[in-house]
Write an enzyme that holds these catalytic residues in place. Structure first.
Site, mmCIF file in Angstrom:
data_model
loop_
_atom_site.group_PDB
_atom_site.id
_atom_site.type_symbol
_atom_site.label_atom_id
_atom_site.label_comp_id
_atom_site.label_asym_id
_atom_site.label_seq_id
_atom_site.Cartn_x
_atom_site.Cartn_y
_atom_site.Cartn_z
ATOM 1 N N ASP A 72 1.096 -1.038 0.099
ATOM 2 C CA ASP A 72 -0.218 -0.466 -0.157
ATOM 3 C C ASP A 72 0.996 0.954 -0.296
ATOM 4 O O ASP A 72 2.081 1.422 0.253
ATOM 5 C CB ASP A 72 -0.957 -0.195 0.610
ATOM 6 N N ASP A 141 -8.000 -3.061 13.438
ATOM 7 C CA ASP A 141 -9.047 -3.220 13.663
ATOM 8 C C ASP A 141 -9.325 -4.361 12.487
ATOM 9 O O ASP A 141 -10.178 -5.208 11.939
ATOM 10 C CB ASP A 141 -9.797 -1.925 12.851
ATOM 11 N N HIS A 143 -7.412 -4.898 9.648
ATOM 12 C CA HIS A 143 -7.184 -4.504 8.881
ATOM 13 C C HIS A 143 -6.576 -5.523 7.832
ATOM 14 O O HIS A 143 -4.741 -5.594 9.098
ATOM 15 C CB HIS A 143 -7.527 -3.568 8.295
ATOM 16 N N GLU A 148 -9.778 -1.802 4.616
ATOM 17 C CA GLU A 148 -10.775 -1.552 6.039
ATOM 18 C C GLU A 148 -11.474 -2.580 6.401
ATOM 19 O O GLU A 148 -12.277 -2.672 5.303
ATOM 20 C CB GLU A 148 -10.648 -0.098 6.390
HETATM 21 C C1 GLP Z 1 -1.586 0.836 8.475
HETATM 22 C C2 GLP Z 1 -1.102 -0.372 7.180
HETATM 23 C C3 GLP Z 1 -0.935 -1.871 7.143
HETATM 24 C C4 GLP Z 1 -0.493 -1.784 8.396
HETATM 25 C C5 GLP Z 1 -1.047 -1.752 9.673
HETATM 26 C C6 GLP Z 1 -0.030 -1.600 11.264
HETATM 27 O O1 GLP Z 1 -2.811 0.612 8.470
HETATM 28 N N1 GLP Z 1 -1.427 0.662 6.047
HETATM 29 O O2 GLP Z 1 -0.147 -2.135 6.466
HETATM 30 O O3 GLP Z 1 -0.248 -4.307 8.840
HETATM 31 O O4 GLP Z 1 -0.328 0.456 9.864
HETATM 32 O O5 GLP Z 1 0.763 -0.779 11.340
HETATM 33 P P1 GLP Z 1 1.994 -1.406 12.901
HETATM 34 O O6 GLP Z 1 2.473 -1.802 12.357
HETATM 35 O O7 GLP Z 1 3.034 0.028 12.842
HETATM 36 O O8 GLP Z 1 0.646 -1.765 13.524
#
Ligand code: GLP
Length: 264
Positions: A72, A141, A143, A148
């Site tokens: 992403d 959540d 995702h 989402e």
């Molecule tokens: C964002 C990204 C996800 C990632 C998530 C968790 O939303 N789009 O790809 O997995 O954050 O991030 P973190 O690893 O900092 O908890």
């Protein structure tokens, strides 16, 4: 679905790094075709990337014949913005490994035609031969990538609007100001992730515990998009003890017992 539980985040991260390196090395032994991998960003993969960098420097794995696609990117922030996923990936991985630059793919959140950029991304994944392994993290959540809640479990790469929850959680990277977080992102779809031969999801810390419980013990649902992994023949969720903290005692014991039996 396989669930690997380690005492702490470091050990869980090392497990994932070694799984990735083993998969790259295993393919290189039997084929000249490139290994195609999906990468994620966030705080979760940092120790995994650090270990992969160490392994590359130690000659234990090479990314010379690896093609990667990131999952992403935010829409509309400059590529060299410190919080763009481009910056993140170069800073935390690509600048330190031997993956050829032309093999690195990250969605262009500034493309003049975002829909065309998404379509071409999906095409390039197919042209590369499809994913051998997709490495992902999850949001609080549940995702996966930026899929989402209420994203179709059949979704493919597209532009998505971020939920208020995600804007709040990600504001920590933007001076704790939700208004500075881009409102849209581009993301591979749930079906794009699930098209990989193997999917490895890493979740660390107590903030992921509820989503992990729902995705492993709950029904498959577009409310928790990582739950779609239940429908994948080779899905692995790797947890530290905190992220496993809301699993039922029986589930926890079951996963530990399976791992112990397979290690014998
Ligand atoms: C964002 C990204 C996800 C990632 C998530 C968790 O939303 N789009 O790809 O997995 O954050 O991030 P973190 O690893 O900092 O908890």
């Amino acid at each position: 679905m396989k669930v690997i539980i380690r005492d702490n985040g470091k050990e869980a991260s090392l497990w994932v790094a070694h799984r990735i390196a083993d998969a790259i090395n295993a393919k290189a032994k039997v084929s000249d075709k490139p290994f195609v991998i999906g990468f994620c960003t966030g705080s979760t993969p940092l120790d995994t990337y650090a270990e992969l960098i160490r392994m590359v420097k130690a000659g234990e794995v090479s990314f010379k014949n690896v093609i990667s696609f990131n999952m992403d990117e935010y829409v509309g922030i400059p590529v060299d913005h410190p919080e763009s996923y481009h910056s993140f990936m170069y800073h935390n991985l690509f600048d330190h490994i031997d993956e050829p630059k032309e093999n690195i793919h990250i969605l262009d959140g500034n493309a003049p035609d975002l829909a065309a950029e998404c379509e071409s991304y999906e095409r390039k994944i197919v042209e590369a031969g499809g994913f051998d392994l997709f490495f992902g993290g999850i949001g609080e959540d549940g995702h996966i990538a930026f899929n989402e809640p209420f994203s179709s479990l059949q979704s493919r790469t597209r532009v998505v609007t971020l939920t208020e929850d995600t804007l709040r959680v990600n504001s920590r990277f933007f001076g704790n100001d939700m208004n500075k977080v881009p409102k849209q992102a581009m993301s591979v779809g749930v079906a794009t992730v699930l098209s990989a031969k193997e999917v490895v999801i890493l979740a660390l810390g107590p903030k992921k515990a509820r989503a992990i419980k729902e995705s492993i013990e709950g029904p498959m649902s577009h409310m928790v998009t990582v739950s779609a992994l239940q429908n994948h023949p080779d899905g692995i969720i790797v947890l530290d003890d905190d992220a496993a903290g809301e699993l039922k005692v029986n589930s926890y014991r079951y996963f530990k017992a399976v791992e112990a039996a397979e290690a014998r």
